[in-house]
Design a protein around this motif. Sequence first.
Motif, PDB file in Angstrom:
ATOM      1  N   HIS A  67     -73.219  72.901  -7.854  1.00  0.00           N
ATOM      2  CA  HIS A  67     -72.632  73.651  -8.703  1.00  0.00           C
ATOM      3  C   HIS A  67     -71.228  72.677  -9.219  1.00  0.00           C
ATOM      4  CE1 HIS A  67     -70.707  76.763 -10.975  1.00  0.00           C
ATOM      5  NE2 HIS A  67     -69.540  76.564 -10.028  1.00  0.00           N
ATOM      6  N   PHE A  68     -70.763  72.007  -8.256  1.00  0.00           N
ATOM      7  CA  PHE A  68     -69.734  71.229  -8.381  1.00  0.00           C
ATOM      8  C   PHE A  68     -69.727  69.979  -8.705  1.00  0.00           C
ATOM      9  CE2 PHE A  68     -67.900  74.818  -5.833  1.00  0.00           C
ATOM     10  CZ  PHE A  68     -66.885  75.277  -7.027  1.00  0.00           C
ATOM     11  N   ASP A  69     -70.925  69.497  -8.841  1.00  0.00           N
ATOM     12  CA  ASP A  69     -71.513  68.198  -9.313  1.00  0.00           C
ATOM     13  C   ASP A  69     -71.634  68.264 -10.763  1.00  0.00           C
ATOM     14  OD1 ASP A  69     -71.972  65.358  -9.056  1.00  0.00           O
ATOM     15  OD2 ASP A  69     -73.809  65.652  -7.832  1.00  0.00           O
ATOM     16  N   ALA A  70     -71.670  66.862 -11.476  1.00  0.00           N
ATOM     17  CA  ALA A  70     -71.821  66.748 -12.762  1.00  0.00           C
ATOM     18  C   ALA A  70     -73.372  66.888 -13.055  1.00  0.00           C
ATOM     19  CB  ALA A  70     -71.855  65.283 -13.199  1.00  0.00           C
ATOM     20  N   ASN A  71     -74.074  67.739 -13.931  1.00  0.00           N
ATOM     21  CA  ASN A  71     -75.434  67.529 -14.394  1.00  0.00           C
ATOM     22  C   ASN A  71     -75.500  66.929 -15.619  1.00  0.00           C
ATOM     23  OD1 ASN A  71     -78.028  68.472 -15.230  1.00  0.00           O
ATOM     24  ND2 ASN A  71     -77.826  70.586 -14.129  1.00  0.00           N
ATOM     25  N   ILE A  72     -75.882  65.456 -15.599  1.00  0.00           N
ATOM     26  CA  ILE A  72     -76.028  64.874 -16.861  1.00  0.00           C
ATOM     27  C   ILE A  72     -76.881  65.384 -17.635  1.00  0.00           C
ATOM     28  CG2 ILE A  72     -76.219  62.460 -17.554  1.00  0.00           C
ATOM     29  CD1 ILE A  72     -74.034  62.918 -15.712  1.00  0.00           C
ATOM     30  N   GLU A  73     -78.240  65.877 -17.165  1.00  0.00           N
ATOM     31  CA  GLU A  73     -79.109  66.306 -18.137  1.00  0.00           C
ATOM     32  C   GLU A  73     -78.764  67.314 -19.027  1.00  0.00           C
ATOM     33  OE1 GLU A  73     -79.606  65.664 -15.177  1.00  0.00           O
ATOM     34  OE2 GLU A  73     -80.817  63.672 -14.994  1.00  0.00           O
ATOM     35  N   LEU A  74     -78.081  68.225 -18.387  1.00  0.00           N
ATOM     36  CA  LEU A  74     -77.738  69.811 -19.032  1.00  0.00           C
ATOM     37  C   LEU A  74     -76.531  69.509 -20.107  1.00  0.00           C
ATOM     38  CD1 LEU A  74     -77.635  72.613 -19.293  1.00  0.00           C
ATOM     39  CD2 LEU A  74     -76.066  72.771 -17.562  1.00  0.00           C
ATOM     40  N   GLU A  75     -75.375  68.320 -19.452  1.00  0.00           N
ATOM     41  CA  GLU A  75     -74.421  68.033 -20.511  1.00  0.00           C
ATOM     42  C   GLU A  75     -74.958  67.323 -21.756  1.00  0.00           C
ATOM     43  OE1 GLU A  75     -71.687  65.713 -18.486  1.00  0.00           O
ATOM     44  OE2 GLU A  75     -71.259  66.957 -16.617  1.00  0.00           O
ATOM     45  N   GLU A  76     -75.912  66.536 -21.463  1.00  0.00           N
ATOM     46  CA  GLU A  76     -76.585  65.926 -22.616  1.00  0.00           C
ATOM     47  C   GLU A  76     -77.155  66.802 -23.649  1.00  0.00           C
ATOM     48  OE1 GLU A  76     -77.233  63.164 -25.431  1.00  0.00           O
ATOM     49  OE2 GLU A  76     -75.968  62.866 -23.590  1.00  0.00           O
ATOM     50  N   HIS A  77     -78.092  67.740 -23.114  1.00  0.00           N
ATOM     51  CA  HIS A  77     -78.761  68.896 -23.899  1.00  0.00           C
ATOM     52  C   HIS A  77     -77.832  69.659 -24.440  1.00  0.00           C
ATOM     53  CE1 HIS A  77     -81.419  71.967 -24.881  1.00  0.00           C
ATOM     54  NE2 HIS A  77     -80.579  72.961 -24.317  1.00  0.00           N
ATOM     55  N   LEU A  78     -76.611  70.222 -23.975  1.00  0.00           N
ATOM     56  CA  LEU A  78     -75.630  70.771 -24.582  1.00  0.00           C
ATOM     57  C   LEU A  78     -74.850  70.099 -25.792  1.00  0.00           C
ATOM     58  CD1 LEU A  78     -73.963  72.671 -21.495  1.00  0.00           C
ATOM     59  CD2 LEU A  78     -75.665  73.798 -23.239  1.00  0.00           C
ATOM     60  N   ARG A  79     -74.641  68.744 -25.725  1.00  0.00           N
ATOM     61  CA  ARG A  79     -74.250  67.867 -26.632  1.00  0.00           C
ATOM     62  C   ARG A  79     -75.000  67.731 -27.725  1.00  0.00           C
ATOM     63  NH1 ARG A  79     -73.473  64.112 -23.402  1.00  0.00           N
ATOM     64  NH2 ARG A  79     -71.278  64.722 -22.628  1.00  0.00           N
ATOM     65  N   GLN A  80     -76.330  67.765 -27.426  1.00  0.00           N
ATOM     66  CA  GLN A  80     -77.290  67.357 -28.570  1.00  0.00           C
ATOM     67  C   GLN A  80     -77.228  68.802 -29.415  1.00  0.00           C
ATOM     68  OE1 GLN A  80     -80.909  66.039 -27.123  1.00  0.00           O
ATOM     69  NE2 GLN A  80     -80.091  64.022 -26.628  1.00  0.00           N
ATOM     70  N   GLN A  81     -77.039  69.896 -28.728  1.00  0.00           N
ATOM     71  CA  GLN A  81     -77.252  71.351 -29.445  1.00  0.00           C
ATOM     72  C   GLN A  81     -75.918  71.514 -30.022  1.00  0.00           C
ATOM     73  OE1 GLN A  81     -80.374  73.310 -29.452  1.00  0.00           O
ATOM     74  NE2 GLN A  81     -81.183  71.441 -28.695  1.00  0.00           N
ATOM     75  N   GLY A  82     -75.060  70.766 -29.872  1.00  0.00           N
ATOM     76  CA  GLY A  82     -73.572  70.951 -30.436  1.00  0.00           C
ATOM     77  C   GLY A  82     -72.834  72.324 -29.916  1.00  0.00           C
TER      78      GLY A  82
END
Length: 313
Positions: A67-82
């Motif tokens: 939970h307190f670690d970075a989730n690169i895949e999720l972050e990139e998904h949210l970034r692409q979705q705006g």
Amino acid sequence: MVKVRKAVIPAAGYGTRFLPATKAMAKEMLPIVDKPTIQFIVEEAIASGIEDILIVTGKSKRPIEDHFDANIELEEHLRQQGKQELLDLIKETTNLNLFFVRQSYPKGLGDAVLQAKAFVGNEPFVVMLGDDVMTGEVPLTKQLIDVYNDTHASNLAVMEIPHEETSKYGIVDPEREIRDGVYNVNKFVEKPNPEDAPSNLAIIGRYLLTPEIFEILENQEPGAGNEVQLTDAIDTLNQTQRVFATRFDGKRYDIGNKLGFLEMSVEYGLEHPQIGDDLRQYIIDLGKKLEAEDQTSVKANAKVVSETEELAE
């Protein structure tokens, strides 16, 4: 004087009061609406000026680290979705000085705190239990730090409870109130029976301790529940250096039990910007429905009593 900059959060318990939900899930990850309970504790630490946090984990607690670690895949998904708002939200939990250590065997709270010895070193530190969430103008941990800055001594948070509930808590035997809300303490007693309790001032899950506590814990014999009790070690510490009790007068949620968990969920939900208004209306409507059901039940009971009396005549 050494600045208080480290906190220890014990999170190695089994969470048996929330079974079956905690069979394969850390109880500290159970959400209050949309936020894991342990995040409230971490946020209190940060708001109090704590710089480094050690979370003592155990079996099945890996989700806390994730939970307190970075989730690169999720972050990139949210970034692409705006979805920048959600991206900012999840990144709030990653830029923290968090450390983890495992308590291999569940030997009690005192043993869990002992696992932090190398992390703490020769500094004062805070212990924050995840079952208690406190709210107030000044974070409770900050209040303890302020008392330490004045006294240069250990102190822990206490709160008045019903006397019949003393067997659930560590209890303090106050000598005198040295200033508003701060007590000299004769002794600390772990979960006394009500008839043996020296007061109704209960320890409520926030401690500020000096590093001398570790030497005591290393030699501490098991106490109540055959576990190494932190309260017993604090009582020993109090025999060689002052340990004060600081009364907390704010709002405490005992989320270690089901009712307290639900109470906080409802009250936090009422303040939530996305669901607060809808939840408030739901509670109002539900209250009217329950009141109507109660009135119907009262009338039905009265009718039964009346018919019983007629038959008796």
